[in-house]
Design a protein around this motif. Structure first.
Motif, mmCIF file in Angstrom:
data_model
loop_
_atom_site.group_PDB
_atom_site.id
_atom_site.type_symbol
_atom_site.label_atom_id
_atom_site.label_comp_id
_atom_site.label_asym_id
_atom_site.label_seq_id
_atom_site.Cartn_x
_atom_site.Cartn_y
_atom_site.Cartn_z
ATOM 1 N N VAL A 108 -2.889 4.878 0.643
ATOM 2 C CA VAL A 108 -3.350 3.606 1.182
ATOM 3 C C VAL A 108 -3.330 3.716 2.702
ATOM 4 C CG1 VAL A 108 -3.000 1.120 1.298
ATOM 5 C CG2 VAL A 108 -2.423 2.373 -0.798
ATOM 6 N N LEU A 109 -4.506 3.668 3.310
ATOM 7 C CA LEU A 109 -4.635 3.793 4.753
ATOM 8 C C LEU A 109 -5.004 2.441 5.344
ATOM 9 C CD1 LEU A 109 -6.668 7.132 5.049
ATOM 10 C CD2 LEU A 109 -4.210 6.802 4.686
ATOM 11 N N ALA A 110 -4.345 2.069 6.409
ATOM 12 C CA ALA A 110 -4.614 0.787 7.058
ATOM 13 C C ALA A 110 -4.868 1.008 8.547
ATOM 14 C CB ALA A 110 -3.439 -0.170 6.867
ATOM 15 N N GLY A 118 4.259 -0.706 4.023
ATOM 16 C CA GLY A 118 3.973 -0.378 2.636
ATOM 17 C C GLY A 118 3.410 -1.560 1.876
ATOM 18 N N VAL A 119 2.858 -1.279 0.700
ATOM 19 C CA VAL A 119 2.334 -2.309 -0.196
ATOM 20 C C VAL A 119 2.687 -1.917 -1.628
ATOM 21 C CG1 VAL A 119 0.387 -3.011 1.254
ATOM 22 C CG2 VAL A 119 0.096 -1.150 -0.388
ATOM 23 N N LYS A 215 3.363 3.242 2.501
ATOM 24 C CA LYS A 215 4.052 3.555 1.254
ATOM 25 C C LYS A 215 3.392 2.741 0.137
ATOM 26 C CE LYS A 215 8.634 4.423 3.257
ATOM 27 N NZ LYS A 215 10.041 3.974 3.283
ATOM 28 N N LEU A 216 3.323 3.318 -1.035
ATOM 29 C CA LEU A 216 2.776 2.610 -2.186
ATOM 30 C C LEU A 216 3.867 2.484 -3.237
ATOM 31 C CD1 LEU A 216 0.380 1.295 -3.568
ATOM 32 C CD2 LEU A 216 -0.337 3.546 -4.387
ATOM 33 N N ASP A 217 4.222 1.250 -3.552
ATOM 34 C CA ASP A 217 5.341 0.986 -4.458
ATOM 35 C C ASP A 217 6.611 1.708 -4.000
ATOM 36 O OD1 ASP A 217 3.969 -0.741 -6.137
ATOM 37 O OD2 ASP A 217 3.282 0.856 -7.459
#
Length: 276
Positions: A108-110, A118-119, A215-217
């Motif tokens: 996930v890139l923001a 993170g999300v 970060k993802l989860d």
């Protein structure tokens, strides 16, 4: 309206004598192209390869994408295609062969201005669905999509049932940001306030600090977390050549699987799988 692949093939047909020159008697020429998320890893690898093989000239222009590069290999306009998908049955019939090269985290890139580290998949799905319009820091969410049939779209939809529905909802809305290629989508994330996309980690590592890698989860996407299985979301990369590929191709692929080749690839976000 011609598709992106058709347009790319038209470019190949017109410019191949210039962009992909035939090998001269003085040096071997290796012509490479493919998916943008793969070429950003190939670039530092070719630099390392050429230091050890001064007699080989590597020609690699702007990304054509997987499908157009595969077609160019079949027409002898390229020697090697880096693809984000396996060959289709019809392409194998054209005298092409493939081998899995490696795997990179689908991260996930923001945009750099997003104040988040993170999300969760649930939060990300809500952003795609449009039910969550702002980041925790207050920035407006701008989702960057890929074309419906693109490999990245399929991988993003496969993250979870909620993401599948969220991506479908996003594609149904008007005025969405859509990156036709890896590079276009990555540029949109870099330039657009609040932007977010699910893309190969290799793109982020090709330009350190250009985007936020979230970060993802609770898990940071990296070669290390992918190797241990802690990070489960990945994108595969394949090497596609003709059955009668020139010696320069065999030499380069051997280098890719060497200790040095694996180390360079890992540094740039690609976990090399075993050569078969």
């Amino acid at each position: 309206m011609p598709s992106f692949v058709q347009a790319a093939l038209a470019v190949v047909a017109v410019l191949s004598p210039l962009v992909f020159p035939p090998a001269s008697s003085a040096a071997e020429t290796l012509r490479i192209n493919g998916t943008g998320s793969g070429l950003v890893v190939v670039k530092p690898l070719t630099a390392a390869f050429q230091k050890e093989n001064r007699g080989c000239v590597v020609v690699m222009e702007k990304s054509l994408g997987s499908s157009a590069a595969i077609k160019a290999v079949s027409r002898n306009a390229l020697d090697l295609a880096v693809s984000s998908r396996p060959l289709k049955p019809a392409e194998s019939v054209e005298g092409l062969v493939q081998q899995e090269w490696g795997r990179t985290p689908m991260a996930v890139l923001a945009n750099r201005g997003v104040r988040a580290s993170g999300v969760t998949l649930k939060e990300l799905a809500a952003m795609y669905a449009g039910s969550s319009a702002k980041w925790p820091g207050g920035e407006l969410v701008r989702v960057v999509l890929r074309p419906v049939e693109d490999t990245d779209t399929k991988l993003t939809r496969s993250l979870s049932p909620e993401m599948d529905r969220g991506v479908a909802a996003a594609h149904a809305r008007k005025d969405m940001l859509v990156g036709i290629t890896d590079n276009e989508a990555f540029d949109s994330v870099k330039k657009t306030e609040g932007a977010v996309a699910v893309m190969a980690l290799t793109l982020a590592l090709s330009e350190p600090n250009a985007v936020n890698v979230l970060k993802l989860d609770g898990v940071q996407p990296s070669v290390a977390t992918l190797a241990t299985g802690r990070y489960r979301h990945l994108k595969e990369m394949y090497l596609v050549t003709r059955k009668d590929a020139p010696a320069s191709v065999t030499k380069f692929i051997k280098f890719l699987y060497s200790k040095k080749g694996r180390a360079v690839a890992a540094k740039h976000g690609l976990l090399i799988t075993e050569a078969k």
